[in-house]
Design an enzyme around this catalytic site. Structure first.
Site, PDB file in Angstrom:
ATOM      1  N   CYS A 188       0.835  -1.205   0.000  1.00 64.70           N
ATOM      2  CA  CYS A 188       0.000   0.000   0.000  1.00 64.70           C
ATOM      3  C   CYS A 188       0.873   1.260   0.000  1.00 64.70           C
ATOM      4  O   CYS A 188       2.067   1.189   0.277  1.00 64.70           O
ATOM      5  CB  CYS A 188      -0.869   0.017   1.237  1.00 64.70           C
ATOM      6  N   ARG A 229       1.307   1.923  -5.981  1.00 64.56           N
ATOM      7  CA  ARG A 229       1.500   0.947  -4.899  1.00 64.56           C
ATOM      8  C   ARG A 229       0.199   0.249  -4.520  1.00 64.56           C
ATOM      9  O   ARG A 229       0.221  -0.776  -3.839  1.00 64.56           O
ATOM     10  CB  ARG A 229       2.065   1.636  -3.659  1.00 64.56           C
ATOM     11  N   TRP A 253      -3.839  -1.622  -1.234  1.00 62.49           N
ATOM     12  CA  TRP A 253      -3.738  -2.820  -2.072  1.00 62.49           C
ATOM     13  C   TRP A 253      -4.231  -3.935  -1.159  1.00 62.49           C
ATOM     14  O   TRP A 253      -3.525  -4.383  -0.259  1.00 62.49           O
ATOM     15  CB  TRP A 253      -2.288  -3.039  -2.492  1.00 62.49           C
ATOM     16  N   ASN A 303       0.852  -0.394   6.032  1.00 64.87           N
ATOM     17  CA  ASN A 303       1.279  -1.127   4.842  1.00 64.87           C
ATOM     18  C   ASN A 303       1.933  -2.408   5.332  1.00 64.87           C
ATOM     19  O   ASN A 303       2.923  -2.346   6.067  1.00 64.87           O
ATOM     20  CB  ASN A 303       2.283  -0.280   4.041  1.00 64.87           C
ATOM     21  N   GLY A 304       1.362  -3.556   4.963  1.00 61.60           N
ATOM     22  CA  GLY A 304       1.943  -4.825   5.400  1.00 61.60           C
ATOM     23  C   GLY A 304       0.857  -5.817   5.767  1.00 61.60           C
ATOM     24  O   GLY A 304      -0.309  -5.633   5.414  1.00 61.60           O
ATOM     25  N   GLU A 336       8.172 -19.093 -21.145  1.00 56.91           N
ATOM     26  CA  GLU A 336       8.013 -17.764 -20.548  1.00 56.91           C
ATOM     27  C   GLU A 336       9.131 -16.825 -21.013  1.00 56.91           C
ATOM     28  O   GLU A 336       8.890 -15.656 -21.318  1.00 56.91           O
ATOM     29  CB  GLU A 336       7.969 -17.893 -19.016  1.00 56.91           C
ATOM     30  N   LYS A 385       8.558 -13.290 -23.106  1.00 52.39           N
ATOM     31  CA  LYS A 385       9.081 -11.983 -22.680  1.00 52.39           C
ATOM     32  C   LYS A 385       9.821 -11.308 -23.824  1.00 52.39           C
ATOM     33  O   LYS A 385       9.628 -10.141 -24.095  1.00 52.39           O
ATOM     34  CB  LYS A 385      10.020 -12.114 -21.475  1.00 52.39           C
ATOM     35  N   GLU A 428       7.442 -10.184 -26.656  1.00 49.93           N
ATOM     36  CA  GLU A 428       6.486  -9.116 -26.351  1.00 49.93           C
ATOM     37  C   GLU A 428       7.134  -7.765 -26.100  1.00 49.93           C
ATOM     38  O   GLU A 428       6.548  -6.745 -26.446  1.00 49.93           O
ATOM     39  CB  GLU A 428       5.507  -9.541 -25.242  1.00 49.93           C
ATOM     40  N   HIS A 438      12.632 -32.599 -34.559  1.00 46.33           N
ATOM     41  CA  HIS A 438      11.389 -32.946 -35.243  1.00 46.33           C
ATOM     42  C   HIS A 438      10.858 -31.785 -36.074  1.00 46.33           C
ATOM     43  O   HIS A 438       9.670 -31.782 -36.432  1.00 46.33           O
ATOM     44  CB  HIS A 438      10.357 -33.434 -34.220  1.00 46.33           C
ATOM     45  N   LYS A 485      -2.511  -4.463 -20.529  1.00 47.73           N
ATOM     46  CA  LYS A 485      -2.198  -5.146 -19.272  1.00 47.73           C
ATOM     47  C   LYS A 485      -3.282  -6.150 -18.913  1.00 47.73           C
ATOM     48  O   LYS A 485      -3.004  -7.249 -18.480  1.00 47.73           O
ATOM     49  CB  LYS A 485      -2.045  -4.108 -18.148  1.00 47.73           C
TER      50      LYS A 485
END
Ligand code: M6R
Length: 609
Positions: free
Chosen positions: A2, A27, A74, A100-101, A481, A485, A488, A504, A604
């Site tokens: 947060c 955040r 958050w 925050n936490g 992955e 990356k 993209e 193959h 996104k």
């Protein structure tokens, strides 16, 4: 993850902290609130939703105050609602706090306080902390002492900022494992969870150390150690420009998020491993359900799908539990065969991906149990699944997902060992798995030190017309992955496949000048991968191998070798190998002058089909 802000001084405090919050919105952005002192009372303004909702309330009420604290949330405990938004009062509305936490022992504290008659208005761990501080404060102690005493009763991560109506003209703050910065002004003082929120006001800052308590008045800042003794502090002069500071000094959010991964791993584990080393999840299925499940279907898109493949690897190798992984877009129209006792796991960073939501609805119609592995609390997938595990990675801003993949994979590993614990899976050493999970954050930090080596490879890779990504077992999943990356963010065509598949077909694409990135972290199949690497080399390909620190065989074949820590479970070494691939994609994209945080044609959150 947060955002925290605080101000005391001659400006309009409410407007000042609101300006600070705007700089901290990255955040957390599911709700926000401000507490300020007016006419001897603490007033709170808070709203669920984007910061603009709070902004509207500020405009309507136009409050005037000389001290205020503010928070953008958050969500971790309790959905994004007005009630759960910070600040929170204590039992007697003497104090208000922002946090925050995560407080790990909040349930046990809440039960104890409720038995004493405390009434809670939200579902948050923060309100419990407010009541714990408020209870200490009832004894007539100064606020800083009450805060200092109370935090000894709390377990977990926190940065708290507290104001009291009994002691106007003072703001108290403390931290453990969550950031907290004091900004020093002339006749005014500031607080924030990040430097960017201070820069429009001051460049003179003090980073509060773990366990310290900061006491702010208009004219002075005192820093106390955990025993309450005043300590000296050295202010720092920040040189950053404001735009770079929002990204924590990094040039792009993607790089910032790659570097956040050690912390993200810690956040994923926070509150989920008890003192005895046993794994626990809040609000999850009963042990009976976990024992009954006979098959897992993982449904996701893009990067989340790749994390799902790693999940399959673990569920099958550790638990011998049959697992399939589906692209959401295929699953929703594919009429999948779903057994009654199966579990469908939906992995999603945003929790809003349209295809994944549609696939989830299909499972609901078929009455199949559903579990979300989601980053954004209160998102559609998090709400709709029967149960949800939050990945606790904090907001991911860059379109290219990096830290969310790490968090999803760590949560799946935690879940696999949890299942082994519940099902008493024969031969699975859960304790060793937990130890490895605990080692992961430091191991990831070490892997980040490879960045200078990776940067040097960016130029040749940027010139390659085609880049191969190969590997076997878990390395083959990570290869997918790594390739995603690179394509993209750097717009370089890639060919990704299990190493054994090259002969193959894809081998036909190898010619002088192409680059191949080979994941070879798994010692059981490394020799086989080495043979495939030689086949590429023999045809003029340039080889970059990613292996473990104990291996010297890759040097014999590859042009460049990057080494990650050797972990006891091959899954973890393979997962670490994604970090150099993410860094490579980033630096190649930079070399090619690409729009890194917002790649062309992509968004996104894919909320349409
Ligand atoms: O929000 P989600 O995790 O459901 O998103 C899924 C994909 O769109 C996402 O992972 C995408 O592939 C990434 N941007 C790739 O970096």
């Amino acid at each position: 993850m947060c955002g925290i802000a605080g101000y005391i001084g001659p400006r309009n405090a409410v407007r000042t902290v609101f300006e600070q919050l705007k700089l901290l919105e990255y955040r957390g952005y599911d709700s926000a609130g401000i507490a300020y002192l007016a006419n001897g009372e603490i007033r709170i303004l808070k709203r669920a939703g984007k910061l603009s909702a709070l902004g509207k309330a500020v405009e309507e009420e136009m409050p005037e105050a000389s001290q205020a604290i503010a928070h953008s949330r958050w969500a971790t405990h309790g959905g994004p609602t007005d009630e759960n938004a910070h600040p929170h009062y204590d039992q007697y509305q003497q104090i208000a706090i922002i946090h925050n936490g995560i407080i790990e022992n909040y349930l046990e504290l809440k039960d104890r306080l409720a038995a004493e008659g405390h009434v809670f208005r939200s579902e948050t761990d923060t309100e419990v902390a407010a009541h714990v501080i408020g209870r200490e404060y009832e004894d007539g102690l100064p606020l800083e002492e009450a805060v200092s005493r109370a935090v000894h009763k709390l377990r977990g991560a926190y940065a708290f900022v507290v104001v009291s109506k009994r002691e106007p003209g003072k703001i108290v703050a403390t931290r453990n494992a969550s950031p907290l910065i004091v900004g020093l002004g002339e006749g005014e003082q500031f607080l924030a969870s990040d430097i960017p929120a201070l820069l429009p006001f001051t460049r003179k800052v003090v980073v509060v150390k773990e366990g310290q308590v900061a006491v702010l008045t208009r004219d002075a800042v005192r820093i106390l150690d955990s025993t309450g003794r005043e300590t000296e502090f050295e202010p720092m002069e920040v040189q950053w420009d404001v735009a770079a500071a929002e990204r924590g000094g990094y040039e792009h959010f993607m790089l910032k998020e790659i570097h956040e991964q050690p912390e993200v791993i810690r956040q994923c584990l926070l509150g989920r491993i008890d003192e005895a080393g046993r794994i626990r999840f809040e609000n999850i299925f009963s042990d009976y359900v976990w024992t009954e499940i006979d098959r897992i279907n993982i449904v996701a898109c893009g990067t989340a799908y790749h994390a799902g493949l790693l999940g399959k690897h673990l569920f099958e190798s550790l638990l011998r539990l049959p697992t399939d992984v589906f692209f959401s877009s295929e699953f929703r129209y594919g009429d999948p065969v779903l057994s009654e006792k199966s579990l469908a796991i939906f992995i999603s960073q945003s929790g809003e991906t349209a295809d994944s939501l549609a696939a989830l609805k299909l499972c609901q119609q078929r009455r199949i149990r559903t579990l979300g592995v989601v980053n954004v609390m209160g998102s559609s997938i998090a709400r709709e699944c029967d149960r949800t595990i939050l990945t606790q990675a904090g907001p991911e801003i860059s379109v290219a997902s990096t830290k969310a993949y790490m968090a999803q994979s760590v949560v799946l590993a935690l879940l696999a060992f949890y299942l082994a614990q519940v099902r008493e899976a024969p031969g699975v050493r859960v304790g060793e798995g937990v130890e490895e999970l605990r080692r992961m954050a430091d191991a990831a930090k070490r892997v980040l030190e490879l960045e200078p080596q990776v940067r040097e490879l960016a130029e040749p890779v940027a010139r390659s017309p085609l880049v191969f990504f190969i590997g076997r077992a878990a390395d083959a999943h990570v290869a997918l992955e790594g390739a995603l990356k690179l394509k993209e963010v750097a717009y370089i065509p890639t060919q990704e496949s299990p190493a054994g598949e090259m002969k193959h077909g894809p081998l036909a694409l190898v010619e002088r000048g192409v680059v191949a990135i080979a994941g070879a972290t798994d010692a059981h199949v490394r020799e086989k991968t080495l043979s495939n690497m030689m086949e590429i080399k023999a045809r003029g390909g340039r080889l970059i191998a990613i292996t473990t620190e104990d291996d010297w065989s890759c040097e014999q074949v590859a042009d460049h070798v990057l080494k990650v820590p050797k972990m006891r479970f091959d899954f973890f070494s393979a997962l670490l190998s994604v970090i150099p691939m993410q860094l490579l994609a980033y630096h190649v994209a930079r070399e090619r002058g690409c729009e890194i945080d917002q790649p062309r044609n992509l968004a996104k959150s894919v909320t349409v089909e």
